[in-house]
Motif scaffolding. Structure first.
Motif, PDB file in Angstrom:
ATOM      1  N   HIS A 104       0.827  -1.179  -0.183  1.00  0.00           N
ATOM      2  CA  HIS A 104      -0.087   0.106  -0.096  1.00  0.00           C
ATOM      3  C   HIS A 104       0.641   1.199   0.073  1.00  0.00           C
ATOM      4  CE1 HIS A 104       0.652   1.228   4.179  1.00  0.00           C
ATOM      5  NE2 HIS A 104       0.925  -0.210   4.353  1.00  0.00           N
ATOM      6  N   GLY A 105       0.286   2.322  -0.444  1.00  0.00           N
ATOM      7  CA  GLY A 105       0.838   3.543  -0.294  1.00  0.00           C
ATOM      8  C   GLY A 105       0.149   4.656  -0.902  1.00  0.00           C
ATOM      9  N   SER A 106       0.910   5.784  -1.421  1.00  0.00           N
ATOM     10  CA  SER A 106       0.460   6.814  -2.208  1.00  0.00           C
ATOM     11  C   SER A 106       1.121   7.144  -3.513  1.00  0.00           C
ATOM     12  CB  SER A 106       0.487   7.997  -1.242  1.00  0.00           C
ATOM     13  OG  SER A 106       1.930   8.298  -0.891  1.00  0.00           O
ATOM     14  N   VAL A 107       0.570   8.026  -3.947  1.00  0.00           N
ATOM     15  CA  VAL A 107       1.152   8.515  -5.378  1.00  0.00           C
ATOM     16  C   VAL A 107       1.210   9.964  -5.309  1.00  0.00           C
ATOM     17  CG1 VAL A 107       1.174   8.757  -8.075  1.00  0.00           C
ATOM     18  CG2 VAL A 107       0.493   6.505  -6.951  1.00  0.00           C
ATOM     19  N   LYS A 108       2.237  10.947  -5.157  1.00  0.00           N
ATOM     20  CA  LYS A 108       2.221  12.111  -5.389  1.00  0.00           C
ATOM     21  C   LYS A 108       3.394  12.564  -6.442  1.00  0.00           C
ATOM     22  CE  LYS A 108       1.570  12.661  -0.246  1.00  0.00           C
ATOM     23  NZ  LYS A 108       2.083  12.879   1.012  1.00  0.00           N
ATOM     24  N   ASP A 109       2.898  13.867  -6.694  1.00  0.00           N
ATOM     25  CA  ASP A 109       3.733  14.583  -7.787  1.00  0.00           C
ATOM     26  C   ASP A 109       5.133  15.333  -7.183  1.00  0.00           C
ATOM     27  OD1 ASP A 109       3.054  17.202  -6.657  1.00  0.00           O
ATOM     28  OD2 ASP A 109       1.979  17.739  -8.446  1.00  0.00           O
ATOM     29  N   GLU A 110       5.869  15.727  -7.967  1.00  0.00           N
ATOM     30  CA  GLU A 110       7.135  16.190  -7.290  1.00  0.00           C
ATOM     31  C   GLU A 110       7.019  17.140  -6.603  1.00  0.00           C
ATOM     32  OE1 GLU A 110       6.726  16.304 -10.967  1.00  0.00           O
ATOM     33  OE2 GLU A 110       7.715  17.729 -11.787  1.00  0.00           O
ATOM     34  N   ALA A 111       5.852  17.921  -6.521  1.00  0.00           N
ATOM     35  CA  ALA A 111       5.542  18.976  -5.379  1.00  0.00           C
ATOM     36  C   ALA A 111       5.015  18.616  -4.243  1.00  0.00           C
ATOM     37  CB  ALA A 111       4.752  20.284  -6.199  1.00  0.00           C
ATOM     38  N   GLY A 112       4.591  17.247  -4.230  1.00  0.00           N
ATOM     39  CA  GLY A 112       4.075  16.769  -3.043  1.00  0.00           C
ATOM     40  C   GLY A 112       2.560  16.913  -3.035  1.00  0.00           C
ATOM     41  N   ARG A 113       1.860  17.138  -4.130  1.00  0.00           N
ATOM     42  CA  ARG A 113       0.601  17.136  -4.181  1.00  0.00           C
ATOM     43  C   ARG A 113       0.089  15.803  -4.535  1.00  0.00           C
ATOM     44  NH1 ARG A 113       1.377  22.258  -7.896  1.00  0.00           N
ATOM     45  NH2 ARG A 113       2.459  20.699  -8.769  1.00  0.00           N
ATOM     46  N   VAL A 114      -1.168  15.248  -3.910  1.00  0.00           N
ATOM     47  CA  VAL A 114      -1.520  13.843  -4.424  1.00  0.00           C
ATOM     48  C   VAL A 114      -2.070  13.929  -5.875  1.00  0.00           C
ATOM     49  CG1 VAL A 114      -2.432  13.590  -1.944  1.00  0.00           C
ATOM     50  CG2 VAL A 114      -4.004  14.624  -3.746  1.00  0.00           C
ATOM     51  N   VAL A 115      -1.944  12.653  -6.248  1.00  0.00           N
ATOM     52  CA  VAL A 115      -2.220  12.309  -7.739  1.00  0.00           C
ATOM     53  C   VAL A 115      -3.308  11.181  -7.397  1.00  0.00           C
ATOM     54  CG1 VAL A 115      -1.481  11.312  -9.714  1.00  0.00           C
ATOM     55  CG2 VAL A 115       0.056  12.660  -8.437  1.00  0.00           C
ATOM     56  N   THR A 116      -4.461  11.592  -7.803  1.00  0.00           N
ATOM     57  CA  THR A 116      -5.707  10.886  -8.118  1.00  0.00           C
ATOM     58  C   THR A 116      -5.819  10.018  -9.169  1.00  0.00           C
ATOM     59  OG1 THR A 116      -7.210  12.459  -8.649  1.00  0.00           O
ATOM     60  CG2 THR A 116      -6.701  12.221  -6.261  1.00  0.00           C
ATOM     61  N   ASP A 117      -6.410   8.961  -9.117  1.00  0.00           N
ATOM     62  CA  ASP A 117      -6.735   8.149 -10.520  1.00  0.00           C
ATOM     63  C   ASP A 117      -5.442   7.664 -11.160  1.00  0.00           C
ATOM     64  OD1 ASP A 117      -9.385   7.599 -10.781  1.00  0.00           O
ATOM     65  OD2 ASP A 117     -10.006   9.570 -11.425  1.00  0.00           O
ATOM     66  N   ALA A 118      -4.441   7.670 -10.650  1.00  0.00           N
ATOM     67  CA  ALA A 118      -3.240   7.036 -11.088  1.00  0.00           C
ATOM     68  C   ALA A 118      -3.626   5.652 -11.322  1.00  0.00           C
ATOM     69  CB  ALA A 118      -1.738   7.365 -10.280  1.00  0.00           C
ATOM     70  N   VAL A 119      -2.966   5.209 -12.547  1.00  0.00           N
ATOM     71  CA  VAL A 119      -3.075   3.465 -12.540  1.00  0.00           C
ATOM     72  C   VAL A 119      -1.892   2.917 -12.247  1.00  0.00           C
ATOM     73  CG1 VAL A 119      -3.505   1.723 -14.150  1.00  0.00           C
ATOM     74  CG2 VAL A 119      -4.951   3.489 -14.174  1.00  0.00           C
ATOM     75  N   ILE A 120      -1.897   2.070 -11.314  1.00  0.00           N
ATOM     76  CA  ILE A 120      -0.388   1.042 -10.742  1.00  0.00           C
ATOM     77  C   ILE A 120      -0.637  -0.375 -11.232  1.00  0.00           C
ATOM     78  CG2 ILE A 120       0.957   0.500  -8.831  1.00  0.00           C
ATOM     79  CD1 ILE A 120      -0.362   2.974  -7.468  1.00  0.00           C
ATOM     80  N   ASP A 121       0.172  -0.655 -12.092  1.00  0.00           N
ATOM     81  CA  ASP A 121       0.295  -2.277 -12.411  1.00  0.00           C
ATOM     82  C   ASP A 121       1.204  -2.722 -11.526  1.00  0.00           C
ATOM     83  OD1 ASP A 121      -0.464  -1.329 -15.465  1.00  0.00           O
ATOM     84  OD2 ASP A 121      -0.663  -3.399 -15.136  1.00  0.00           O
ATOM     85  N   ILE A 122       0.813  -3.986 -10.841  1.00  0.00           N
ATOM     86  CA  ILE A 122       1.607  -4.634  -9.739  1.00  0.00           C
ATOM     87  C   ILE A 122       1.882  -6.099 -10.533  1.00  0.00           C
ATOM     88  CG2 ILE A 122       1.894  -5.448  -7.605  1.00  0.00           C
ATOM     89  CD1 ILE A 122      -0.243  -2.660  -6.960  1.00  0.00           C
ATOM     90  N   TRP A 123       2.960  -6.632 -10.457  1.00  0.00           N
ATOM     91  CA  TRP A 123       3.054  -7.843 -10.790  1.00  0.00           C
ATOM     92  C   TRP A 123       4.634  -8.473 -10.113  1.00  0.00           C
ATOM     93  CZ3 TRP A 123       4.749  -3.587 -13.560  1.00  0.00           C
ATOM     94  CH2 TRP A 123       6.077  -3.819 -14.440  1.00  0.00           C
ATOM     95  N   HIS A 124       4.292  -9.850  -9.862  1.00  0.00           N
ATOM     96  CA  HIS A 124       5.484 -10.574  -9.290  1.00  0.00           C
ATOM     97  C   HIS A 124       5.140 -11.771  -9.565  1.00  0.00           C
ATOM     98  CE1 HIS A 124       2.908 -11.909  -5.798  1.00  0.00           C
ATOM     99  NE2 HIS A 124       2.176 -10.840  -5.993  1.00  0.00           N
TER     100      HIS A 124
END
Ligand SMILES: [Fe+2]
Length: 253
Positions: A104-124
């Motif tokens: 789990h975690g978060s996605v932010k931009d380089e200025a620390g603003r949250v990024v909503t609706d980003a798509v994260i592919d996870i595979w292992h």
């Protein structure tokens, strides 16, 4: 037609190779053996594997030096674009050796603003080091196992439950494995989880994270481990957990 970029790179590469041949006083027989080796690599269809094992991490380092986002890592050969969206859990097989893993975690931009609706592919990998959707050595696992897409919520947060991956060997029966062995190396990769974070208007982040203290973390055959990608062991809700706060940067184009 002359291509200035190809001219520049190919000339520099050949100069570098020639310097090594001279330094090492390579003989005619050794040169012929080297040519024969490259022909074997082509015949075994391992040119991509050979280049990726020895050079892909360097290309990633070039990218890493220029980014203001999270550290990138090699993508590897097992990404599948068609992996489905999942609701909080990756599909896995039931087995005694499956240990749960919370990511789990978060996605932010380089200025620390949250990024909503980003798509994260996870595979292992599976707990025995195989990937879904590839057949052959990897078995006949459907492509929706051990991989999936999640979206960040209104707070830029994401979360998924899965099982612990295991170290695995890259294809080791051909000339790439033979070269690694002759070089005193091996064909193992430490256990890891792959991520690809994408959002319109941002540079895609492709990375992977490793487990502190894991086998082969100190000697990945693909040279893909960096300290910032090795996560300490943590327990949450009775499960091993990895908390990852990704930073993605605005597209430069
Ligand atoms: Fe992998």
């Amino acid at each position: 037609m002359t291509n200035p970029r190809v001219h520049e790179i190919a000339t520099a590469m050949l100069d570098a190779v020639r310097k090594v041949l001279v330094q090492q006083e390579v003989t005619e027989a050794e040169y012929r053996a080297g040519v024969m080796y490259m022909m074997q690599v082509a015949e075994a269809k391992e040119m991509g594997l050979l280049c990726d094992v020895f050079l892909n991490s360097t290309i990633v380092e070039i990218k890493a030096a220029a980014t203001r986002g999270s550290a990138p890592a090699i993508q590897g050969p097992y990404f599948k674009e068609e992996a489905p969206f999942v609701d909080g859990k990756l599909k896995t097989y039931d087995s005694d050796d499956h240990k749960p893993l919370l990511l789990h975690g978060s996605v932010k931009d380089e200025a620390g603003r949250v990024v909503t609706d980003a798509v994260i592919d996870i595979w292992h990998s599976t707990p025995d080091g195989r990937y879904s959707g590839f057949g052959g050595y990897h078995g006949d696992m459907p492509v929706d196992y051990y991989r999936g897409k999640v979206r960040t919520d209104a707070q830029g947060r994401w979360r998924v439950q899965t099982t612990l991956p295991a170290p695995y060997q890259i294809p080791n029966k051909g000339p790439t494995g033979a070269l690694l062995t002759m070089m005193g190396s091996h064909t193992w990769r430490p256990a890891h989880v792959h991520f690809k974070v994408r959002k319109d208007g941002f540079e895609a982040l492709t990375t992977q994270y490793y487990f502190e203290g894991g086998e082969w973390v100190d000697s990945d055959c693909c040279n893909g481990v960096k300290p910032e990608l090795v996560m300490p062991a943590a327990m949450e809700q009775g499960m091993q957990a990895m908390a990852l706060d990704f930073v993605i940067e605005k597209s430069r184009a």
